[in-house]
Scaffold this motif. Structure first.
Motif, mmCIF file in Angstrom:
data_model
loop_
_atom_site.group_PDB
_atom_site.id
_atom_site.type_symbol
_atom_site.label_atom_id
_atom_site.label_comp_id
_atom_site.label_asym_id
_atom_site.label_seq_id
_atom_site.Cartn_x
_atom_site.Cartn_y
_atom_site.Cartn_z
ATOM 1 N N GLN A 185 28.563 -28.134 11.940
ATOM 2 C CA GLN A 185 29.130 -29.311 11.286
ATOM 3 C C GLN A 185 30.602 -29.551 11.652
ATOM 4 O OE1 GLN A 185 28.385 -29.702 7.084
ATOM 5 N NE2 GLN A 185 26.184 -29.475 7.304
ATOM 6 N N TRP A 186 31.371 -28.501 11.847
ATOM 7 C CA TRP A 186 32.795 -28.618 12.206
ATOM 8 C C TRP A 186 32.885 -28.595 13.729
ATOM 9 C CZ3 TRP A 186 37.448 -27.323 8.956
ATOM 10 C CH2 TRP A 186 38.614 -27.188 9.700
ATOM 11 N N PRO A 217 25.742 -35.564 14.199
ATOM 12 C CA PRO A 217 25.177 -34.668 15.214
ATOM 13 C C PRO A 217 24.940 -35.341 16.558
ATOM 14 C CG PRO A 217 24.028 -34.411 13.124
ATOM 15 C CD PRO A 217 24.900 -35.614 12.988
ATOM 16 N N GLU A 218 24.819 -36.673 16.584
ATOM 17 C CA GLU A 218 24.599 -37.371 17.847
ATOM 18 C C GLU A 218 25.789 -37.203 18.798
ATOM 19 O OE1 GLU A 218 23.431 -41.413 17.413
ATOM 20 O OE2 GLU A 218 21.624 -40.941 16.248
ATOM 21 N N ASN A 219 26.973 -36.901 18.258
ATOM 22 C CA ASN A 219 28.142 -36.703 19.112
ATOM 23 C C ASN A 219 28.005 -35.479 20.016
ATOM 24 O OD1 ASN A 219 29.659 -38.945 18.205
ATOM 25 N ND2 ASN A 219 30.359 -37.810 16.413
ATOM 26 N N GLY A 225 28.738 -38.625 25.184
ATOM 27 C CA GLY A 225 30.117 -38.156 25.210
ATOM 28 C C GLY A 225 31.131 -39.244 24.898
ATOM 29 N N PHE A 226 30.737 -40.506 25.085
ATOM 30 C CA PHE A 226 31.612 -41.635 24.788
ATOM 31 C C PHE A 226 31.045 -42.472 23.643
ATOM 32 C CE2 PHE A 226 32.752 -40.279 28.961
ATOM 33 C CZ PHE A 226 34.117 -40.525 29.068
ATOM 34 N N ASN A 227 30.266 -41.837 22.777
ATOM 35 C CA ASN A 227 29.650 -42.522 21.652
ATOM 36 C C ASN A 227 30.704 -42.983 20.646
ATOM 37 O OD1 ASN A 227 27.701 -43.368 19.727
ATOM 38 N ND2 ASN A 227 27.871 -41.378 18.689
ATOM 39 N N ASP A 231 26.118 -44.693 13.944
ATOM 40 C CA ASP A 231 24.695 -44.428 13.732
ATOM 41 C C ASP A 231 24.452 -42.918 13.832
ATOM 42 O OD1 ASP A 231 24.319 -47.112 13.552
ATOM 43 O OD2 ASP A 231 23.561 -47.371 15.598
ATOM 44 N N GLY A 232 23.724 -42.384 12.917
ATOM 45 C CA GLY A 232 23.461 -40.950 12.919
ATOM 46 C C GLY A 232 24.412 -40.156 12.050
ATOM 47 N N SER A 233 25.382 -40.819 11.418
ATOM 48 C CA SER A 233 26.308 -40.111 10.533
ATOM 49 C C SER A 233 25.594 -39.623 9.283
ATOM 50 C CB SER A 233 27.463 -41.033 10.134
ATOM 51 O OG SER A 233 28.240 -41.384 11.258
#
Length: 419
Positions: A185-186, A217-219, A225-227, A231-233
């Motif tokens: 998470q961190w 988690p999508e990050n 990498g440039f998201n 969405d997905g938060s």
């Protein structure tokens, strides 16, 4: 005669400064030099460009039950520009940063059978996907006579909270340790997320800060990498910290002391009861202090550091970790900018993990998990002002924290350069 001497000294200083601007000059802070003076000119206009490289090689030297072979290399490029928006746009006390990173290579901790299940990593630069990422994209401004500092944009928690140096090659001795053991998470460097941080300086050497970091988690996905989307938060990580940066004694020796707490609003599966959810939380303490000056020179001398983290047992595999070490800069007069360092880290597995594995009949053949110990000693060679090389030896005791786990010796070389 005195005037001639002063003139010669002044001419020598000018020549040295000019030479320091040339590519591959040992006195230049940049390996590629000052771009014929254009780099300094751009800095004076508010544009500070950077290109950094970190490379780490690791090889298995010996272990209890596996052959002493296997070598891997991992590296990272970091390309950035810092904007002084006061100089550029006239926005007082305002600055911004853009950093793009790219990671390559393989990790010995993943490929070597002797390091199977390694909790730490013998190459800290590896991880979070070997790909291009937007690591920094933020703006910050100071208010109230520069006492209040606000920062918004995309960045990682470890840039401001639970921050620590990253000179060692072993991950358990490098950077923000909370991000290493609550990494689901961190997210530390090079991952970024939407975030905001507020810092208030009570005195010149005491400040407090609080932040909010998107948990998405999508990050972590290689293709994102440039998201920039939310969405997905699934919530936010909220850290708070108090920092004291004293200069102690007659020599004004610098120190940094941090104490902090984090809370996650995102659900996390409980270890005791997987069908339920809880929220991650924990605390940390970081202390580093220069202890001595070398023959009266405070730029050299002995420093010590300690890192402690404690995490809730219901949701986190690692219950706590500690590391400590010593660093001596300028031990030898003929190498005044070299340093030698030793550090040891202890990573403790949550006892509930063993209980859960026993209940689920999934206990590893290596037995119960307890603590893993990671030790490193390095010698930092200040090759030039733009290049540091740190050969190191690492010893990992009870790999994976298994009581019947492997013990391994690893040799490494970490190099860092600014182009």
């Amino acid at each position: 005669m005195f005037g001639v001497g002063v003139g010669l000294i002044s001419l020598s200083a000018v020549l040295n400064t000019a030479n320091a601007g040339n590519a591959f000059d040992s006195q230049s802070q940049w390996m590629f030099g000052d771009w014929n003076g254009q780099r300094t000119a751009l800095q004076q206009k508010g544009y500070d460009f950077s290109l950094g490289y970190t490379g780490e090689i690791a090889t298995l030297l010996d272990s209890d039950h596996h052959s002493s072979d296997g070598t891997e290399y991992a590296d990272q490029f970091a390309i950035g520009v810092h904007f002084d928006l006061n100089r550029i746009l006239g926005w007082q006390d305002t600055e911004a940063q853009i950093t793009v990173t790219e990671r390559n290579g393989r990790s010995l901790s993943n490929s070597s059978a002797a390091l199977n299940g390694h909790l730490s990593s013998v190459q800290e630069v590896w991880g979070r996907g070997q790909t291009w990422r937007l690591t920094d994209f933020w703006i910050k401004k100071k208010f109230l006579e520069q006492k209040l500092d606000l920062k918004v944009g995309r960045f990682g928690e470890g840039e401001d909270f639970n921050s620590f140096d990253c000179d060692f090659q072993n991950l358990a001795l490098c950077g923000s340790q909370v991000g290493n053991w609550v990494g689901d998470q961190w997210y530390n460097w090079p991952v970024s997320q939407w975030a905001a941080r507020a810092k208030y300086n009570f005195t010149p050497d005491v400040y407090a800060q609080v932040g909010a970091y998107e948990y998405n988690p999508e990050n972590l996905e290689r293709g994102k990498g440039f998201n920039l989307s939310t969405d997905g938060s699934h919530g936010a990580i909220i850290p708070a910290e108090v920092v004291w940066t004293p200069k102690l004694g007659a020599a004004k020796l610098p120190g940094e002391y941090r104490a902090g707490y984090y809370y996650s609003s995102a659900d996390a599966a409980e270890i005791k009861e997987a069908s339920k959810t809880e929220h991650k939380q924990g605390v940390w303490v970081v202390a580093k202090q220069q202890l001595t000056a070398h023959n009266g020179d405070s730029s050299r001398g002995l420093s010590a550091f300690v890192n402690l983290t404690l995490h809730d047992r219901d949701t986190n595999k690692v219950s706590d970790m500690q590391n400590m070490g010593l660093v001596y800069k300028g031990l030898m007069d003929f190498r005044p900018q070299d340093e030698i360092a030793i550090g040891i880290a202890r990573i403790k597995i949550n006892d509930d993990v063993n209980d859960a594995n026993i209940r689920n009949n999934s206990l590893d053949a290596r037995g119960l998990q307890s603590e893993e110990y990671d030790t490193e000693i390095y010698y930092g060679i200040h090759a030039t002002n733009s290049l540091t090389i740190r050969p190191n030896i690492q010893y990992i005791h009870q790999v994976g924290a298994y009581k019947n786990g492997e013990n391994a010796w690893v040799g490494g070389i970490k190099l860092q350069t600014a182009f």
